[in-house]
Design a protein around this motif. Structure first.
Motif, PDB file in Angstrom:
ATOM      1  N   MET A   7      -2.558  28.905  38.139  1.00 38.66           N
ATOM      2  CA  MET A   7      -2.149  30.060  37.454  1.00 38.66           C
ATOM      3  C   MET A   7      -2.608  30.486  36.046  1.00 38.66           C
ATOM      4  O   MET A   7      -2.669  29.410  35.234  1.00 38.66           O
ATOM      5  N   GLU A  50       3.461  23.748  33.194  1.00 40.20           N
ATOM      6  CA  GLU A  50       2.744  24.366  31.965  1.00 40.20           C
ATOM      7  C   GLU A  50       1.967  23.558  31.140  1.00 40.20           C
ATOM      8  O   GLU A  50       2.778  22.796  30.319  1.00 40.20           O
ATOM      9  N   CYS A  69       8.178  33.045  32.235  1.00 42.00           N
ATOM     10  CA  CYS A  69       8.326  32.333  33.379  1.00 42.00           C
ATOM     11  C   CYS A  69       9.559  31.949  33.808  1.00 42.00           C
ATOM     12  O   CYS A  69       9.915  32.053  34.879  1.00 42.00           O
ATOM     13  N   SER A  82      -4.288  37.896  30.609  1.00 42.58           N
ATOM     14  CA  SER A  82      -4.336  38.695  29.349  1.00 42.58           C
ATOM     15  C   SER A  82      -4.761  38.147  28.247  1.00 42.58           C
ATOM     16  O   SER A  82      -4.812  38.444  27.157  1.00 42.58           O
ATOM     17  N   LYS A  83      -4.664  36.520  28.242  1.00 39.86           N
ATOM     18  CA  LYS A  83      -5.240  35.613  27.086  1.00 39.86           C
ATOM     19  C   LYS A  83      -6.547  35.515  26.962  1.00 39.86           C
ATOM     20  O   LYS A  83      -7.337  36.407  26.639  1.00 39.86           O
ATOM     21  N   SER A 118      -0.394  41.210  35.985  1.00 38.26           N
ATOM     22  CA  SER A 118       0.102  40.475  34.924  1.00 38.26           C
ATOM     23  C   SER A 118       0.397  39.131  35.159  1.00 38.26           C
ATOM     24  O   SER A 118       0.388  38.387  36.309  1.00 38.26           O
ATOM     25  N   GLY A 119       0.201  38.155  33.913  1.00 35.11           N
ATOM     26  CA  GLY A 119       0.473  36.720  34.371  1.00 35.11           C
ATOM     27  C   GLY A 119       1.976  36.442  34.937  1.00 35.11           C
ATOM     28  O   GLY A 119       2.011  35.854  36.048  1.00 35.11           O
ATOM     29  N   LEU A 120       2.840  37.280  34.781  1.00 35.02           N
ATOM     30  CA  LEU A 120       4.149  37.134  35.255  1.00 35.02           C
ATOM     31  C   LEU A 120       4.224  37.577  37.024  1.00 35.02           C
ATOM     32  O   LEU A 120       4.927  37.063  37.800  1.00 35.02           O
ATOM     33  N   SER A 170      -2.251  33.396  32.781  1.00 34.03           N
ATOM     34  CA  SER A 170      -2.248  34.672  32.454  1.00 34.03           C
ATOM     35  C   SER A 170      -3.579  35.190  31.738  1.00 34.03           C
ATOM     36  O   SER A 170      -3.989  34.690  30.897  1.00 34.03           O
ATOM     37  N   LEU A 204      -2.082  35.694  22.483  1.00 34.32           N
ATOM     38  CA  LEU A 204      -2.772  34.477  22.037  1.00 34.32           C
ATOM     39  C   LEU A 204      -4.134  34.812  23.037  1.00 34.32           C
ATOM     40  O   LEU A 204      -4.079  35.598  23.819  1.00 34.32           O
ATOM     41  N   ALA A 242      -3.212  40.858  32.626  1.00 34.31           N
ATOM     42  CA  ALA A 242      -3.824  40.328  33.946  1.00 34.31           C
ATOM     43  C   ALA A 242      -3.279  38.991  34.257  1.00 34.31           C
ATOM     44  O   ALA A 242      -2.763  38.244  33.377  1.00 34.31           O
TER      45      ALA A 242
HETATM   46  C1  LIG Z   1       1.409  35.055  28.531  1.00 37.21           C
HETATM   47  C2  LIG Z   1       1.689  33.775  29.290  1.00 37.21           C
HETATM   48  C3  LIG Z   1       2.274  34.216  30.585  1.00 37.21           C
HETATM   49  C4  LIG Z   1       2.870  35.678  31.124  1.00 37.21           C
HETATM   50  O1  LIG Z   1       1.416  36.375  31.041  1.00 37.21           O
HETATM   51  P1  LIG Z   1       1.497  38.174  31.094  1.00 37.21           P
HETATM   52  O2  LIG Z   1      -0.029  38.312  31.173  1.00 37.21           O
HETATM   53  O3  LIG Z   1       1.795  38.349  29.591  1.00 37.21           O
HETATM   54  O4  LIG Z   1       2.299  38.447  32.072  1.00 37.21           O
HETATM   55  C5  LIG Z   1       2.611  33.206  31.323  1.00 37.21           C
HETATM   56  N1  LIG Z   1       2.218  31.893  31.000  1.00 37.21           N
HETATM   57  C6  LIG Z   1       1.929  31.491  29.791  1.00 37.21           C
HETATM   58  C7  LIG Z   1       1.610  30.198  29.373  1.00 37.21           C
HETATM   59  C8  LIG Z   1       1.709  32.685  28.789  1.00 37.21           C
HETATM   60  O5  LIG Z   1       1.080  32.574  27.603  1.00 37.21           O
END
Ligand SMILES: *Cc1c(COP(=O)(O)O)cnc(C)c1O
Length: 378
Positions: free
Chosen positions: A189, A140, A109, A193-194, A83-85, A191, A330, A204
């Protein structure tokens, strides 16, 4: 890849072809590998020598292919996570700073940083704090939820002069919108997942660095963090990256059109937008000057925010829309709108976050206009 590299190919071409040399058979579409473990060589003299894959917590065919494609798109060696985290956690573990200087931004985060701080005593400070040697400066940009950009070079210069490292959470502006390595970032870095997943069906995270040595170190640490990306997700990621440039270019252009339309309508006396919207924020509306154009040459992020005139309006507007899904997250092909108070308890209760999908921008605009009409007077 070695001969493709010499051709100076563009992003959209690399997204299709960068991992082709890793195809194990003649399939055009990447095969789905589900095995967690891989057979050792039958020749005893080869035991203990290099092997492509041993156990999928370490590496697997689809994750390796995904890392190869991402490396060519992101311009740095890339390691993928569950995941992103998980990627952000891996970044903190690798950099192990005494102090983290961080933008506001995505609340998740900050949750991960708080956990890490509980374990290590790491101080968490605002980005404006003067950096010291050994700090990690985490930017960010564009930032959640407003979509406004921060000047990476400005902070990177200050950080590097002090002996600090710079990481960029570039989730809101994937390639081809922004290349943080070109602006002196040490870690990038996302995420995944987006936008990398892009279809609301894959979790992811990715971490990119400048050297193979550091990437190998990250892979070594991931083995014991256990935050490996699943085989199915890696396969979905390979499918999704092929259309990354098409999707993101469309989404970015549509976001600027919609944010610009709302901004213009705000100035029209008596318009439905003026009756309902207090503020619209997006990098396209930001007075960023020359650095902003340089940092985001491919367009601005496909997410922006609105502050409506009342909390009631913000909670109700999503229910009036036909095309925009009311949901968190998103980066997907579907346009989403979120009353952000649902997931971010600290934010303005009148705030709506919009993630622009790949639908026709005129259809999206008309649906939003119907939505604004539906909440006038609330
Ligand atoms: C969604 C998001 C994350 C976390 O990602 P996950 O895949 O949900 O763990 C981190 N930073 C930003 C800017 C995000 O939008």
């Amino acid at each position: 890849m070695s001969n493709l590299k010499d051709l100076n190919l563009s992003l959209s071409t690399l997204a299709i072809h960068a991992d082709e040399h890793l195809a194990p058979c003649t399939d055009i579409a990447p095969p789905l590998h589900v095995s967690t473990n891989f057979r050792y060589p039958s020749d005893p003299s080869l035991l203990g020598g290099p092997m492509p894959h041993i156990y999928s917590r370490d590496s697997a065919p689809s994750t390796s292919r995904l890392e190869t494609t991402l490396a060519s798109l992101l311009g740095g060696e890339t390691v993928v996570y569950s995941s992103g985290l998980a990627a952000f956690h891996a970044l903190l573990v690798n950099a192990h700073p005494k102090r983290l200087l961080i933008t506001e931004g995505y609340h998740g985060c900050h949750g991960t940083a708080a956990l890490f701080s509980k374990l290590t005593g790491m101080a968490i400070l605002p980005l404006s704090t003067p950096p010291q040697e050994g700090d990690l400066v985490h930017i960010e940009t564009p930032i959640n939820p407003t979509g406004i950009a921060t000047n990476i070079e400005e902070y990177a210069e200050r950080a590097h002069a002090a002996g600090a490292l710079v990481s960029v959470d570039a989730t809101f502006a994937p390639p081809p919108l922004q290349d943080p390595f070109a602006h002196a970032a040490d870690y990038v870095m996302h995420s995944g997942s987006k936008y990398f997943g892009g279809h609301s069906d894959m979790l992811a995270g990715t971490l990119s660095v400048r050297s193979k040595e550091l990437a190998d170190k990250l892979r070594g640490e991931r083995l014991y963090l256990g935050a490996t990306m699943g085989n199915m997700e890696a396969w979905l990621g390979l499918r999704s990256l092929k259309t990354l440039e098409l999707r993101v270019t469309r989404q970015s252009a549509s976001a600027s059109v919609l944010a610009g339309w709302i901004k213009a309508q705000l100035a029209v006396e008596g318009s439905v937008v003026q009756q309902t919207v207090k503020e619209v924020t997006h990098a396209s509306l930001q007075d960023g000057g020359e650095w902003l154009q340089r940092q985001m040459p491919g367009g601005f992020g496909p997410v922006f925010s609105l502050v409506l005139k009342s909390e009631e309006m913000a909670k109700t507007l999503p229910s009036k829309l036909l095309l925009w899904g009311h949901a968190t997250s998103l980066g997907c092909v579907e346009s989403l709108i979120e009353w952000r108070g649902m997931t971010d308890t600290g934010c303005d209760k009148r705030l709506l976050r919009l993630s622009i999908g790949v639908e026709d921008v005129g259809d999206l605009r008309r649906d939003l206009e119907r939505g604004f009409e539906g909440v006038v007077g609330l």
